[in-house]
Design a protein around this motif. Structure first.
Motif, PDB file in Angstrom:
ATOM      1  N   ASP A 316     -21.482  12.845   2.710  1.00  0.00           N
ATOM      2  CA  ASP A 316     -21.703  11.104   2.548  1.00  0.00           C
ATOM      3  C   ASP A 316     -20.542  10.565   3.500  1.00  0.00           C
ATOM      4  OD1 ASP A 316     -22.164   8.603   1.964  1.00  0.00           O
ATOM      5  OD2 ASP A 316     -22.311   8.956  -0.245  1.00  0.00           O
ATOM      6  N   LEU A 317     -21.033   9.842   4.441  1.00  0.00           N
ATOM      7  CA  LEU A 317     -20.398   9.102   5.525  1.00  0.00           C
ATOM      8  C   LEU A 317     -19.578   7.883   4.764  1.00  0.00           C
ATOM      9  CD1 LEU A 317     -22.358   9.460   8.897  1.00  0.00           C
ATOM     10  CD2 LEU A 317     -20.360  10.907   7.956  1.00  0.00           C
ATOM     11  N   LEU A 318     -20.249   7.214   3.846  1.00  0.00           N
ATOM     12  CA  LEU A 318     -19.848   6.190   3.148  1.00  0.00           C
ATOM     13  C   LEU A 318     -19.332   6.952   1.741  1.00  0.00           C
ATOM     14  CD1 LEU A 318     -22.625   3.933   3.996  1.00  0.00           C
ATOM     15  CD2 LEU A 318     -20.671   4.129   5.100  1.00  0.00           C
ATOM     16  N   THR A 319     -18.654   6.151   0.896  1.00  0.00           N
ATOM     17  CA  THR A 319     -18.301   6.812  -0.314  1.00  0.00           C
ATOM     18  C   THR A 319     -19.205   6.242  -1.437  1.00  0.00           C
ATOM     19  OG1 THR A 319     -15.939   6.092   0.363  1.00  0.00           O
ATOM     20  CG2 THR A 319     -16.296   6.419  -1.855  1.00  0.00           C
ATOM     21  N   PRO A 320     -19.671   7.514  -2.392  1.00  0.00           N
ATOM     22  CA  PRO A 320     -20.497   7.203  -3.367  1.00  0.00           C
ATOM     23  C   PRO A 320     -20.082   6.228  -4.567  1.00  0.00           C
ATOM     24  CG  PRO A 320     -19.637   9.473  -3.361  1.00  0.00           C
ATOM     25  CD  PRO A 320     -19.355   8.760  -2.142  1.00  0.00           C
ATOM     26  N   SER A 321     -20.738   5.852  -5.033  1.00  0.00           N
ATOM     27  CA  SER A 321     -20.385   5.029  -6.343  1.00  0.00           C
ATOM     28  C   SER A 321     -20.191   5.885  -7.438  1.00  0.00           C
ATOM     29  CB  SER A 321     -21.373   3.803  -6.804  1.00  0.00           C
ATOM     30  OG  SER A 321     -22.642   4.646  -7.127  1.00  0.00           O
ATOM     31  N   LYS A 322     -20.552   6.990  -7.320  1.00  0.00           N
ATOM     32  CA  LYS A 322     -20.717   8.110  -8.442  1.00  0.00           C
ATOM     33  C   LYS A 322     -20.924   9.457  -7.789  1.00  0.00           C
ATOM     34  CE  LYS A 322     -21.995   8.895 -13.086  1.00  0.00           C
ATOM     35  NZ  LYS A 322     -23.147   8.344 -14.297  1.00  0.00           N
ATOM     36  N   PRO A 323     -20.177  10.375  -8.004  1.00  0.00           N
ATOM     37  CA  PRO A 323     -20.471  11.630  -7.314  1.00  0.00           C
ATOM     38  C   PRO A 323     -21.670  12.492  -8.190  1.00  0.00           C
ATOM     39  CG  PRO A 323     -18.470  12.089  -8.097  1.00  0.00           C
ATOM     40  CD  PRO A 323     -18.840  10.506  -8.269  1.00  0.00           C
ATOM     41  N   ALA A 324     -22.755  12.020  -8.646  1.00  0.00           N
ATOM     42  CA  ALA A 324     -23.397  12.584  -9.388  1.00  0.00           C
ATOM     43  C   ALA A 324     -24.844  12.498  -8.830  1.00  0.00           C
ATOM     44  CB  ALA A 324     -23.512  12.044 -10.855  1.00  0.00           C
ATOM     45  N   LEU A 325     -25.820  13.547  -9.367  1.00  0.00           N
ATOM     46  CA  LEU A 325     -27.145  13.532  -8.857  1.00  0.00           C
ATOM     47  C   LEU A 325     -27.861  13.867 -10.268  1.00  0.00           C
ATOM     48  CD1 LEU A 325     -26.756  15.816  -5.970  1.00  0.00           C
ATOM     49  CD2 LEU A 325     -27.489  13.554  -5.920  1.00  0.00           C
ATOM     50  N   GLN A 326     -29.315  13.645 -10.119  1.00  0.00           N
ATOM     51  CA  GLN A 326     -30.177  13.966 -11.186  1.00  0.00           C
ATOM     52  C   GLN A 326     -31.538  14.201 -10.824  1.00  0.00           C
ATOM     53  OE1 GLN A 326     -30.785  10.884 -14.303  1.00  0.00           O
ATOM     54  NE2 GLN A 326     -31.197   9.473 -12.733  1.00  0.00           N
ATOM     55  N   GLY A 327     -32.368  15.076 -11.141  1.00  0.00           N
ATOM     56  CA  GLY A 327     -33.888  15.199 -10.463  1.00  0.00           C
ATOM     57  C   GLY A 327     -34.788  14.213 -11.333  1.00  0.00           C
ATOM     58  N   LEU A 328     -35.727  13.756 -10.653  1.00  0.00           N
ATOM     59  CA  LEU A 328     -36.770  12.976 -11.210  1.00  0.00           C
ATOM     60  C   LEU A 328     -38.252  13.700 -10.742  1.00  0.00           C
ATOM     61  CD1 LEU A 328     -35.264   9.470  -9.593  1.00  0.00           C
ATOM     62  CD2 LEU A 328     -34.917  10.409 -11.851  1.00  0.00           C
ATOM     63  N   GLU A 329     -38.831  12.968 -11.797  1.00  0.00           N
ATOM     64  CA  GLU A 329     -40.267  13.341 -11.721  1.00  0.00           C
ATOM     65  C   GLU A 329     -41.064  12.827 -10.521  1.00  0.00           C
ATOM     66  OE1 GLU A 329     -44.476  13.441 -14.517  1.00  0.00           O
ATOM     67  OE2 GLU A 329     -42.714  12.784 -15.274  1.00  0.00           O
ATOM     68  N   ASN A 330     -40.844  11.707 -10.357  1.00  0.00           N
ATOM     69  CA  ASN A 330     -41.467  10.861  -9.350  1.00  0.00           C
ATOM     70  C   ASN A 330     -40.444  10.375  -8.172  1.00  0.00           C
ATOM     71  OD1 ASN A 330     -44.267  10.888 -10.238  1.00  0.00           O
ATOM     72  ND2 ASN A 330     -43.368   9.819 -12.049  1.00  0.00           N
ATOM     73  N   PRO A 331     -40.843  10.004  -6.867  1.00  0.00           N
ATOM     74  CA  PRO A 331     -40.156   9.531  -6.034  1.00  0.00           C
ATOM     75  C   PRO A 331     -39.919   8.140  -6.188  1.00  0.00           C
ATOM     76  CG  PRO A 331     -42.211   9.911  -5.113  1.00  0.00           C
ATOM     77  CD  PRO A 331     -42.256  10.346  -6.426  1.00  0.00           C
ATOM     78  N   ILE A 332     -38.882   7.522  -5.636  1.00  0.00           N
ATOM     79  CA  ILE A 332     -38.519   6.355  -5.138  1.00  0.00           C
ATOM     80  C   ILE A 332     -38.702   5.820  -3.883  1.00  0.00           C
ATOM     81  CG2 ILE A 332     -36.889   4.214  -5.759  1.00  0.00           C
ATOM     82  CD1 ILE A 332     -35.310   5.958  -7.912  1.00  0.00           C
ATOM     83  N   LEU A 333     -39.736   5.038  -3.534  1.00  0.00           N
ATOM     84  CA  LEU A 333     -39.960   4.931  -2.159  1.00  0.00           C
ATOM     85  C   LEU A 333     -39.940   3.436  -1.780  1.00  0.00           C
ATOM     86  CD1 LEU A 333     -43.131   7.321  -2.012  1.00  0.00           C
ATOM     87  CD2 LEU A 333     -40.960   7.696  -1.433  1.00  0.00           C
ATOM     88  N   ASP A 334     -39.747   2.447  -2.927  1.00  0.00           N
ATOM     89  CA  ASP A 334     -39.696   1.226  -2.581  1.00  0.00           C
ATOM     90  C   ASP A 334     -38.592   0.348  -2.908  1.00  0.00           C
ATOM     91  OD1 ASP A 334     -40.158   1.540  -5.066  1.00  0.00           O
ATOM     92  OD2 ASP A 334     -41.978   0.350  -5.100  1.00  0.00           O
ATOM     93  N   ASP A 335     -37.653   0.773  -2.707  1.00  0.00           N
ATOM     94  CA  ASP A 335     -36.148   0.389  -3.161  1.00  0.00           C
ATOM     95  C   ASP A 335     -35.375  -0.146  -1.858  1.00  0.00           C
ATOM     96  OD1 ASP A 335     -33.986  -0.552  -4.206  1.00  0.00           O
ATOM     97  OD2 ASP A 335     -33.478   1.026  -5.421  1.00  0.00           O
ATOM     98  N   CYS A 336     -35.588  -1.315  -1.092  1.00  0.00           N
ATOM     99  CA  CYS A 336     -34.830  -1.682  -0.024  1.00  0.00           C
ATOM    100  C   CYS A 336     -33.669  -2.630  -0.619  1.00  0.00           C
ATOM    101  CB  CYS A 336     -35.912  -2.594   0.751  1.00  0.00           C
ATOM    102  SG  CYS A 336     -37.238  -1.757   1.676  1.00  0.00           S
ATOM    103  N   ARG A 337     -32.567  -2.074   0.058  1.00  0.00           N
ATOM    104  CA  ARG A 337     -31.357  -2.773  -0.113  1.00  0.00           C
ATOM    105  C   ARG A 337     -30.656  -3.652   0.948  1.00  0.00           C
ATOM    106  NH1 ARG A 337     -28.298   1.702  -3.826  1.00  0.00           N
ATOM    107  NH2 ARG A 337     -29.845   2.282  -5.032  1.00  0.00           N
ATOM    108  N   GLU A 338     -31.554  -3.643   2.118  1.00  0.00           N
ATOM    109  CA  GLU A 338     -31.129  -4.468   3.349  1.00  0.00           C
ATOM    110  C   GLU A 338     -32.396  -5.033   3.903  1.00  0.00           C
ATOM    111  OE1 GLU A 338     -29.347  -2.854   7.597  1.00  0.00           O
ATOM    112  OE2 GLU A 338     -28.059  -2.450   5.544  1.00  0.00           O
TER     113      GLU A 338
END
Length: 338
Positions: A316-338
């Motif tokens: 991570d070239l930036l800093t994560p808000s929280k160094p945690a991961l989880q697996g999801l059943e479906n992808p997230i493809l439509d979350d634009c933040r910029e």
């Protein structure tokens, strides 16, 4: 008024053939020309009547027995009709080890002026350019070109990111910093190439001189140390000095953790806690991520998961808000933040 009836010879037979094919493909209950009735009617839950556990069971059990669902959302929508709600629970795991990029550098190449990464025999990944600023340096650092994304650090602390998409080439030095020499480090990531038009020969890294500008005075920065880091598809970077994480690093870093899997199945890693970088699972590179979206997940195919312990490495070239991961059943493809 002069129209004629359309030819519908064997239209019903063709329609039923299509119907049967769809039923087989999606595991649907076969229509028999008669109304299908659930053996036990489902009654909506009423919290005023008490025995909630029994009421909920009276909804969930016949719903599972008599309906087929293509996704968890369909299941939740059906139960919602009877005043029952369910939430999907995912097991989150923390990446507990870290290795800062600036503490895990390759042997440096010395150069009077910084050049593109191709000059140093590298075509992808990132390059770390380092030099020493003169005593009492102030003003701003001006880059002729940054291809494609850079993190600028002064004495190991991030002072600016530079994004080629936004034509960002100037980094102001912090006001009131301590006097004396300071270590300037610039981590530059190559983000891909265009194989046509004017960008066919696009070079990556720092593509020109770097100047210290104070008012009208411009001083070229020289005596650079260049550390190459060509990232691989078939293995995570070797030789990284991981150590247990006590505090979240405030600079670019690698993170490592593990998750346990009882069985291998396709999943999507949720990257919404993370900034910008690359992910490897069991040595397989999943690709790059960036929190600006729209994609916020990374596809992890089942063949890359092994029963038992699985290793995950994240740069991570930036800093994560929280160094945690989880697996999801479906992808997230439509979350634009910029």
């Amino acid at each position: 008024e002069q129209g004629r009836k359309l030819r519908d010879y064997k239209e019903w037979e063709r329609s039923m053939d299509i119907c049967r094919e769809l039923e087989r493909k999606y595991g649907l209950l076969q229509s028999r020309g008669e109304e299908y009735r659930i053996s036990r009617p489902i009654t909506a839950v009423d919290c005023t009547k008490g025995e909630l556990k029994h009421q909920i069971a009276g909804v969930v059990k016949p719903a599972v027995q008599n309906y087929r669902f293509q996704s968890f959302k369909e299941f939740r929508a059906l139960l919602g009709l009877f005043n029952v709600t369910v939430e999907e629970v995912h097991t989150e795991f923390t990446l507990e080890e870290t290795a800062p990029v600036l503490e895990n550098l390759s042997r440096p190449v010395l150069d009077d002026t910084p050049r593109n990464m191709e000059h140093y025999g590298q075509g992808f990944g990132y390059v770390v350019y380092s030099t020493t600023l003169p005593r009492d340096a102030s003003g701003s650092i001006v880059f002729e070109g940054v291809h494609d994304f850079a993190v600028v650090l002064l004495d190991g602390k991030v002072i600016r990111t530079l994004d080629r998409r936004k034509n960002e080439t100037v980094c102001e030095l912090p006001a009131g910093r301590m006097h004396g020499e300071a270590e300037l480090s610039v981590i530059v990531e190559a983000m891909g190439r265009v194989n046509s038009d004017v960008y066919l020969g696009d070079r990556k890294g720092l593509v020109g001189p770097v100047v210290l500008q104070n008012g009208t005075t411009r001083t070229p920065l020289e005596k650079w140390r260049i550390h190459t880091a060509p990232l691989q598809n078939d293995q995570a970077p070797a030789g990284l000095g991981f150590s247990p994480m006590t505090v979240l690093p405030d600079q670019p870093a690698y993170y490592r953790g593990w998750f346990e899997a009882d069985e291998a199945k396709d999943t999507f890693l949720d990257m919404r806690n993370w900034g910008k970088g690359v992910v490897w699972v069991n040595g397989h590179c999943l690709g790059r991520f960036w929190n600006i979206g729209p994609t916020q997940t990374m596809y992890l195919p089942a063949p890359w998961i092994v029963p038992g312990r699985n290793e995950v490495v994240v740069l991570d070239l930036l800093t994560p808000s929280k160094p945690a991961l989880q697996g999801l059943e479906n992808p997230i493809l439509d979350d634009c933040r910029e």
